[in-house]
Design a protein around this motif. Structure first.
Motif, mmCIF file in Angstrom:
data_model
loop_
_atom_site.group_PDB
_atom_site.id
_atom_site.type_symbol
_atom_site.label_atom_id
_atom_site.label_comp_id
_atom_site.label_asym_id
_atom_site.label_seq_id
_atom_site.Cartn_x
_atom_site.Cartn_y
_atom_site.Cartn_z
ATOM 1 N N ASP A 164 0.863 -1.183 0.000
ATOM 2 C CA ASP A 164 0.000 0.000 0.000
ATOM 3 C C ASP A 164 0.896 1.228 0.000
ATOM 4 O OD1 ASP A 164 -1.742 2.092 0.526
ATOM 5 O OD2 ASP A 164 -2.762 1.072 2.171
ATOM 6 N N ALA A 215 0.203 4.209 0.665
ATOM 7 C CA ALA A 215 -0.136 5.103 1.778
ATOM 8 C C ALA A 215 0.278 4.530 3.132
ATOM 9 C CB ALA A 215 -1.642 5.383 1.785
ATOM 10 N N ASN A 216 0.519 3.228 3.193
ATOM 11 C CA ASN A 216 0.896 2.568 4.443
ATOM 12 C C ASN A 216 1.781 1.388 4.070
ATOM 13 O OD1 ASN A 216 1.118 1.024 6.742
ATOM 14 N ND2 ASN A 216 -1.052 1.156 7.283
#
Length: 174
Positions: free
Chosen positions: A113, A115-116
């Protein structure tokens, strides 16, 4: 309906009648039991067919659960392994093994991911989408045959009534 003791109903209709009779004898409302038992019987028989159909194309019911979740439920058609495990009601470690097999077959891809970076996102590959489409096309033939006993002008009404039942179930489970 009269049957010899120790025998089972031979058709789904006979099974339905026997189940309804037993539930009513135990205190259930006949009208409610006829509907709920019919829906359950339809689900049971379709599930048997789906299992055979999936096996014929080399797909397990668990793998289908992942494919169908990603295609129909998951936001942006991506999900985390944890979300998939919850959806399939299995342990996360079991989902990891399932995703390993599906990745090896090229049905799904796992990516970090952006974003993470500690989270993995799962999505369908083009062959995964093609598998989804194949299963749906083949299922649609059988499902259409099942509904052929329901006059076309009554199918919309049947769908609307069943959707009301689903809404009632949602309300009851809140």
């Amino acid at each position: 309906m009269t049957r010899a003791i120790g025998t089972s109903p031979t058709t789904e209709r006979q099974r339905h009648a026997a189940e309804v009779a037993a539930y009513v004898a135990a205190g259930g409302n006949e009208q409610v039991q006829r509907v709920v038992t019919a829906v359950h019987g339809l689900h049971r028989r379709l599930s048997q067919w789906y299992t055979k159909q999936l096996a014929s194309i080399g797909l397990s019911a668990g793998e289908w659960a992942v494919i169908s979740h990603l295609a129909t439920v998951a936001e942006d058609h991506t999900s985390t392994p944890s979300q998939l495990a919850v959806s399939a009601a299995i342990a996360p470690s079991s989902m990891t093994h399932r995703l390993d097999r599906m990745s090896e077959r090229g049905l799904i891809k796992r990516e970090q991911d952006p974003a993470n970076r500690t989270r993995i996102l799962v999505s369908l590959t083009e062959p995964g989408w093609e598998m989804f489409q194949q299963v749906i096309r083949e299922s649609d033939v059988v499902e259409s045959d099942v509904l052929s006993h329901v006059p076309e002008d009554q199918r919309e009404n049947l769908a609307a009534l069943l959707e009301l039942g689903i809404a009632g179930l949602d309300d009851a489970l809140r």
